[in-house]
Design a protein around this motif. Structure first.
Motif, PDB file in Angstrom:
ATOM      1  N   PHE A   1       4.176   8.125  -0.103  1.00 21.63           N
ATOM      2  CA  PHE A   1       4.408   7.342   1.108  1.00 21.63           C
ATOM      3  C   PHE A   1       4.280   5.861   0.761  1.00 21.63           C
ATOM      4  CE2 PHE A   1       3.109  11.466   2.609  1.00 21.63           C
ATOM      5  CZ  PHE A   1       3.793  11.667   3.803  1.00 21.63           C
ATOM      6  N   VAL A   2       5.339   5.090   0.993  1.00 25.33           N
ATOM      7  CA  VAL A   2       5.368   3.667   0.658  1.00 25.33           C
ATOM      8  C   VAL A   2       5.679   2.853   1.908  1.00 25.33           C
ATOM      9  CG1 VAL A   2       6.471   1.867  -0.719  1.00 25.33           C
ATOM     10  CG2 VAL A   2       6.100   4.137  -1.711  1.00 25.33           C
ATOM     11  N   ALA A   3       4.790   1.914   2.241  1.00 23.51           N
ATOM     12  CA  ALA A   3       5.038   0.972   3.330  1.00 23.51           C
ATOM     13  C   ALA A   3       5.652  -0.294   2.744  1.00 23.51           C
ATOM     14  CB  ALA A   3       3.739   0.644   4.057  1.00 23.51           C
TER      15      ALA A   3
ATOM     16  N   ARG B   1       0.830  -1.204   0.000  1.00 22.75           N
ATOM     17  CA  ARG B   1       0.000   0.000   0.000  1.00 22.75           C
ATOM     18  C   ARG B   1       0.865   1.255   0.000  1.00 22.75           C
ATOM     19  NH1 ARG B   1      -3.970  -2.948  -1.909  1.00 22.75           N
ATOM     20  NH2 ARG B   1      -2.024  -3.977  -2.439  1.00 22.75           N
ATOM     21  N   PHE B   2       0.576   2.124  -0.946  1.00 22.76           N
ATOM     22  CA  PHE B   2       1.225   3.426  -0.972  1.00 22.76           C
ATOM     23  C   PHE B   2       0.236   4.482  -1.424  1.00 22.76           C
ATOM     24  CE2 PHE B   2       2.920   1.218  -4.875  1.00 22.76           C
ATOM     25  CZ  PHE B   2       2.193   1.909  -5.842  1.00 22.76           C
TER      26      PHE B   2
ATOM     27  N   GLY C   1       0.286   0.133   4.730  1.00 22.08           N
ATOM     28  CA  GLY C   1       0.393   1.548   4.425  1.00 22.08           C
ATOM     29  C   GLY C   1      -0.951   2.238   4.365  1.00 22.08           C
TER      30      GLY C   1
ATOM     31  N   PHE D   1      -1.456   4.782   9.438  1.00 20.95           N
ATOM     32  CA  PHE D   1      -1.131   3.479   8.887  1.00 20.95           C
ATOM     33  C   PHE D   1      -1.409   2.427   9.953  1.00 20.95           C
ATOM     34  CE2 PHE D   1       2.494   4.758  11.258  1.00 20.95           C
ATOM     35  CZ  PHE D   1       3.256   3.652  11.557  1.00 20.95           C
TER      36      PHE D   1
ATOM     37  N   TYR E   1       0.649  10.898   9.322  1.00 19.01           N
ATOM     38  CA  TYR E   1       0.523   9.746   8.443  1.00 19.01           C
ATOM     39  C   TYR E   1      -0.160   8.639   9.224  1.00 19.01           C
ATOM     40  CZ  TYR E   1       1.793   5.777   5.497  1.00 19.01           C
ATOM     41  OH  TYR E   1       1.754   4.647   4.715  1.00 19.01           O
TER      42      TYR E   1
ATOM     43  N   VAL F   1       8.250   2.471   6.665  1.00 15.69           N
ATOM     44  CA  VAL F   1       7.562   3.352   5.723  1.00 15.69           C
ATOM     45  C   VAL F   1       8.573   4.388   5.266  1.00 15.69           C
ATOM     46  CG1 VAL F   1       5.680   4.987   5.367  1.00 15.69           C
ATOM     47  CG2 VAL F   1       5.358   3.038   6.925  1.00 15.69           C
TER      48      VAL F   1
END
Length: 437
Positions: free
Chosen positions: A271-273, A262-263, A346, A363, A361, A283
């Protein structure tokens, strides 16, 4: 990145204060706060993706292969699209394959194409012994938001060597291009069948550190406008992709990922997990041409393929051609007090009016157990400040114990997508809206 296999550069670093050990993590974890949840739609198996289509309606991707429309009356019984006859057969107990992502473009009202990312049987000509085919394609959708099954336009296919680490997120950026998450090819440690050698002698394997042999372990950036393709491709390459005119595959936007799950974009920031191996989840804010460390590093810590549980004290800070390995903005361990878990999920940077989430953020972790997390940007550099947020039931039934994804609607409200099952079976999947308490 060149293909030379040099030993540790002189810039190797001992992982400690600057790279955020556990003591630093604990100092950045804040006490718990609370938000409410209210059910919006139920009866899914494993809802993995949500896309807004206007007028308060949105689409939900269910892992077994269906896309559903959700409106003010809740989930509709007839799928917008059913891909089950094109997919691999999923294992009900646990499976990382399936319908893994959906996206609609910024001009969806005029163009009306739904992009999907799913797992298909291995195509003819792909390597023997490989697991399945990564498929990215699109379908035409009519004004009633019903997809035409015969309209599939395959954009990209990738041979997946193993069944796990399939990522699956796809989203359109503010530039109009499609961003595509690709895992490292599966198995463990980024080694084994389908994993190429990399430049770092201490670690075997490394699709995450390779940009010349395949597209695995990366975020791709594609121009999927009709007519943009060329040279036998069904997509175009943005002129400013980082490897255009350099050594490497032009589709790459950023690399060094294990399993980006998920991003999302907020104010131009991506934002990239990225799901960790067995010690740390992370992240990152991802920039064009960035290398995010896997499998040289897991989170901000050195990683060893020979002994993943006891990594070396030092590892490179850059590749052999001088490209720096980027650190995360968020890192948390698999055990211990405060924020911990086993698989990062994410979410989104939230700017709405729910106090514990505002300007943070948002998450979580697959092992949600009635909580989500937030990360607040520090005044200076370094890891973001973490908080645990408890989910209280404002109305209806509570979310399931396993968090699969987040959603965001046109008004910026956030949703959690959960299930009570450990695999793609049953009907315990649900979508809940986050509300103030």
């Amino acid at each position: 990145m060149t293909r030379r296999r040099d030993f540790l550069r002189a810039g190797a670093v001992a992982v400690g204060g600057a790279l955020a050990g556990c003591s630093l993590l604990e100092s950045r974890t804040q006490p718990s706060e609370s938000v409410g949840t209210e059910p919006v739609a139920t009866g899914f198996t494993a809802p993995l993706g949500m896309e807004t289509v206007g007028d308060g309606r949105f689409l939900i991707a269910d892992q077994p292969g269906q896309v559903y429309l959700v409106d003010a009356d809740g989930q509709q019984s007839r799928p917008v699209l059913d891909l089950r006859d094109r997919m691999v057969t999923l294992n009900p107990g646990y499976d990382e394959r399936g319908l893994l992502g959906i996206a609609v473009g910024p001009n969806f009202a005029e163009r009306r194409r739904l992009f999907v990312r799913y797992s298909a049987p291995l195509r003819p000509g792909m390597p023997d012994g490989y697991s399945h085919t990564f498929v990215l394609s699109s379908f035409a959708v009519d004004e009633s938001l019903q997809a035409d099954p015969s309209s599939e336009r395959i954009v990209l296919e990738i041979a997946e060597p193993q069944a796990n680490h399939n990522a699956g997120s796809i989203t359109f950026g503010p530039d109009g291009f499609l961003y595509v998450g690709v895992g490292d090819g599966g198995g463990g440690n980024d080694v084994g069948r389908g994993h190429v050698s990399d430049w770092y002698d201490r670690n075997d394997g490394g699709n995450g550190q390779d940009v010349t042999e395949n597209l695995l372990g990366s975020i791709l950036r594609l121009d999927v406008r009709e007519g943009a393709g060329g040279n036998g491709r069904a997509y175009g390459i943005p002129d400013d992709n980082p490897l255009v005119g350099r050594e490497g595959l032009d589709e790459h936007y950023a690399w060094g990922f294990r399993n980006p799950w998920r991003f999302s974009f907020t104010d131009g920031r991506l934002f990239v997990a990225d799901v960790g191996q067995n010690r740390f989840e992370e992240v990152s804010i991802v920039d064009r041409g960035g290398n995010y460390g896997w499998n040289v590093r897991e989170g901000a810590h050195c990683f060893s393929t020979e002994d993943p549980g006891a990594p070396p004290a030092s590892c490179p800070t850059e590749t052999d051609d001088g490209t720096p390995l980027q650190g995360p903005i968020v890192e948390y361990p698999h055990d211990g007090d405060g924020v911990s878990g086993i698989s990062v999920i994410g979410g989104y940077y939230y700017t709405g009016g729910i106090g514990p989430l505002t300007d943070r953020y948002v998450f979580g972790d697959y092992r949600a157990e009635g909580t989500i997390f937030t990360a607040r940007e520090p005044d200076g550099d370094g890891l973001w400040n973490l908080s645990r947020v408890d989910l209280e039931t404002a109305s209806g039934d509570p979310p399931g114990p396993n968090l699969l994804a987040f959603g965001r609607d046109a008004e910026g409200r956030l949703y959690v997508l959960t299930t009570g099952s450990g695999g793609p079976e049953g009907a315990s999947g649900a979508v809940h809206r986050l509300v103030a308490v």
